[in-house]
Write a protein that holds these residues in place. Structure first.
Motif, PDB file in Angstrom:
ATOM      1  N   UNK A 159       4.503   3.150   1.954  1.00  0.00           N
ATOM      2  CA  UNK A 159       5.176   4.340   1.422  1.00  0.00           C
ATOM      3  C   UNK A 159       4.158   5.462   1.298  1.00  0.00           C
ATOM      4  N   UNK A 160       4.587   6.675   1.635  1.00  0.00           N
ATOM      5  CA  UNK A 160       3.764   7.862   1.438  1.00  0.00           C
ATOM      6  C   UNK A 160       4.331   8.641   0.257  1.00  0.00           C
TER       7      UNK A 160
ATOM      8  N   UNK B 229       0.831  -1.203   0.000  1.00  0.00           N
ATOM      9  CA  UNK B 229       0.000   0.000   0.000  1.00  0.00           C
ATOM     10  C   UNK B 229       0.869   1.257   0.000  1.00  0.00           C
ATOM     11  N   UNK B 230       0.616   2.121  -0.970  1.00  0.00           N
ATOM     12  CA  UNK B 230       1.172   3.465  -0.985  1.00  0.00           C
ATOM     13  C   UNK B 230       0.032   4.448  -0.790  1.00  0.00           C
ATOM     14  N   UNK B 231       0.348   5.619  -0.235  1.00  0.00           N
ATOM     15  CA  UNK B 231      -0.727   6.561   0.100  1.00  0.00           C
ATOM     16  C   UNK B 231      -0.334   7.990  -0.242  1.00  0.00           C
TER      17      UNK B 231
ATOM     18  N   UNK C 253       8.190   4.834 -10.325  1.00  0.00           N
ATOM     19  CA  UNK C 253       9.443   4.555  -9.623  1.00  0.00           C
ATOM     20  C   UNK C 253       9.190   4.287  -8.139  1.00  0.00           C
ATOM     21  N   UNK C 254       8.259   5.039  -7.537  1.00  0.00           N
ATOM     22  CA  UNK C 254       7.907   4.795  -6.131  1.00  0.00           C
ATOM     23  C   UNK C 254       7.264   3.418  -5.970  1.00  0.00           C
ATOM     24  N   UNK C 255       6.402   3.046  -6.915  1.00  0.00           N
ATOM     25  CA  UNK C 255       5.803   1.714  -6.870  1.00  0.00           C
ATOM     26  C   UNK C 255       6.891   0.632  -6.901  1.00  0.00           C
ATOM     27  N   UNK C 256       7.839   0.798  -7.814  1.00  0.00           N
ATOM     28  CA  UNK C 256       8.885  -0.217  -7.968  1.00  0.00           C
ATOM     29  C   UNK C 256       9.752  -0.325  -6.716  1.00  0.00           C
ATOM     30  N   UNK C 257      10.015   0.796  -6.058  1.00  0.00           N
ATOM     31  CA  UNK C 257      10.772   0.767  -4.808  1.00  0.00           C
ATOM     32  C   UNK C 257      10.086  -0.112  -3.775  1.00  0.00           C
TER      33      UNK C 257
END
Length: 409
Positions: A169-170, A131-133, A392-396
């Motif tokens: 991740x935010x 989950x990213x927010x 890129x944030x998703x892949x991290x």
């Protein structure tokens, strides 16, 4: 699934990408989710947007465009509900998503706004999905500025903190938000910045220009007609700007302006300031009509009391117009003073008028500022760039997750 292709769930409980803009709860988040979904699909990903069913006749699923589908989630009565009253329905929202994901899980979930985060936290805890927010707005900021007038649920800040600590991740939209999250106890190491974007093909210096009035100068304010957006500051500043018209875009349709409480308040302020004949309200306008109106202005003003990010400065700069904005929130990042406009203290009509007058007196400076603003939006804020940074944030997050072997429990 082909290598590199992600199945992405975007969760936006109150802000549907299908909604008509201009309502009380329909604005920048709707645009952001719709444009981000489209830009991610352009990169080859499959995107489903989960939003609350707010009408009985809505189909379960709607194709927004190739690669993007909107899923209407049954949570609460199928009718419009103010977003500040949606919290009791978020458990049902989350459980519905969890059921949907048991058989066909996405690769990751990206929630938008704190209540979407709560529903997504419930669903991802049940399904084990990353989950990213993105908050879009923080309750601490709203409470600080609105105080007793803040209609948010009393537990908002505590629940926002729970979302921040529980997600993987935010994705913040500006530096000011990162600092605010730090004050909430969420470490900067958990936060990355990806700004909101602007459609640089729609918002461009080239194209039709709306008709202007007879006065030599025109300034423009665009956005929802709510007090925190600072239209009263613009009206007060106008009294210090002779030979200038103020155009205010937003609010209800033009034929309903006379019944709108905020319009009535602003008109009364304009009469008291002696500028009623130089303030023009257009009401809400279709998105396609916004760029010609922006191109017609000499200066675009964004004098909000506070602004979590603020899309209008980007739209104005993409159209080649200089911006005078209050030095708050995301506007501290987007408006480069003095290259693309000016930053002024919030709630200060004199400072706003002084900065606008400086630009009105310098046509060459306005042109240079507009050109610099256009370059800045192309370089930093186009949706392809924003989607790439989001990816890129998703892949991290995906790369950091442990690999579970075949047959592992």
């Amino acid at each position: 699934m082909a290598p590199g292709v992600l199945s992405i769930a975007l969760v936006s409980e109150h802000a549907s990408p299908l909604a008509a803009l201009g309502g009380v709860d329909a604005g920048g988040q709707n645009v952001h989710v719709a444009c981000l979904a489209g830009a991610l699909a352009d990169r080859g990903h499959r995107v489903t947007v989960y939003t609350r069913r707010d009408a009985r006749d809505l189909p379960d699923r709607v194709a927004l465009r190739d690669g993007v589908e909107v899923h209407h989630v049954p949570a609460g009565p199928p009718e419009p509900i103010p977003k500040d009253e949606l919290l009791p329905h978020m458990t049902d929202f989350g459980r519905h998503m969890a059921r949907s994901w048991r058989n066909r899980p996405p690769d990751l979930v990206h929630s938008h706004f704190w209540m979407s985060g709560l529903a997504s936290l419930l669903a991802t805890r049940e399904t084990g999905l990353p989950l990213l927010h993105t908050y879009h707005a923080l309750g601490t900021v709203k409470r600080r500025h609105q105080r007793l007038a803040d209609p948010s649920p009393p537990r908002r800040v505590a629940l926002e903190t729970e979302v921040g600590r529980g997600c993987h991740r935010i994705i913040a939209t500006c530096r000011d938000e990162v600092a605010e999250l730090g004050r909430m106890g969420i470490p900067a190491t958990k936060v990355g910045i990806v700004p909101c974007g602007v459609d640089t093909d729609l918002f461009t210096p080239r194209g039709p220009v709306a008709a202007r009035g007879p006065l030599p100068h025109q300034i423009l304010q665009l956005g929802r007609l709510v007090p925190r957006k600072g239209a009263a500051v613009s009206v007060a500043a106008l009294a210090r700007l002779p030979d200038t018209e103020l155009v205010i875009i937003g609010g209800p349709p033009a034929d309903e302006l006379d019944q709108d409480p905020e319009v009535r308040r602003l008109r009364a302020l304009a009469r008291e300031a002696g500028v009623a004949d130089r303030v023009r309200f257009t009401g809400g306008v279709p998105s396609a009509d916004v760029p010609p109106l922006l191109r017609a202005a000499d200066v675009v003003v964004c004098p909000a009391d506070y602004e979590p990010f603020g899309i209008v400065p980007l739209e104005a700069m993409a159209c080649g117009r200089p911006v005078v904005a209050s030095a708050v929130g995301g506007q501290l990042d987007t408006v480069a003073d003095p290259a693309t406009g000016r930053l002024v203290p919030p709630r200060d009509p004199e400072a706003l008028a002084r900065a606008v007058a400086e630009l009105l007196a310098d046509p060459a400076g306005r042109e240079a500022g507009g050109e610099a603003g256009r370059r800045r939006t192309l370089r930093r804020y186009g949706w392809p760039r924003v989607a790439a940074a989001t990816e890129a944030a998703y892949c991290e997050v995906l790369d950091a997750r442990p690999v579970v072997g075949v047959g592992a429990v």
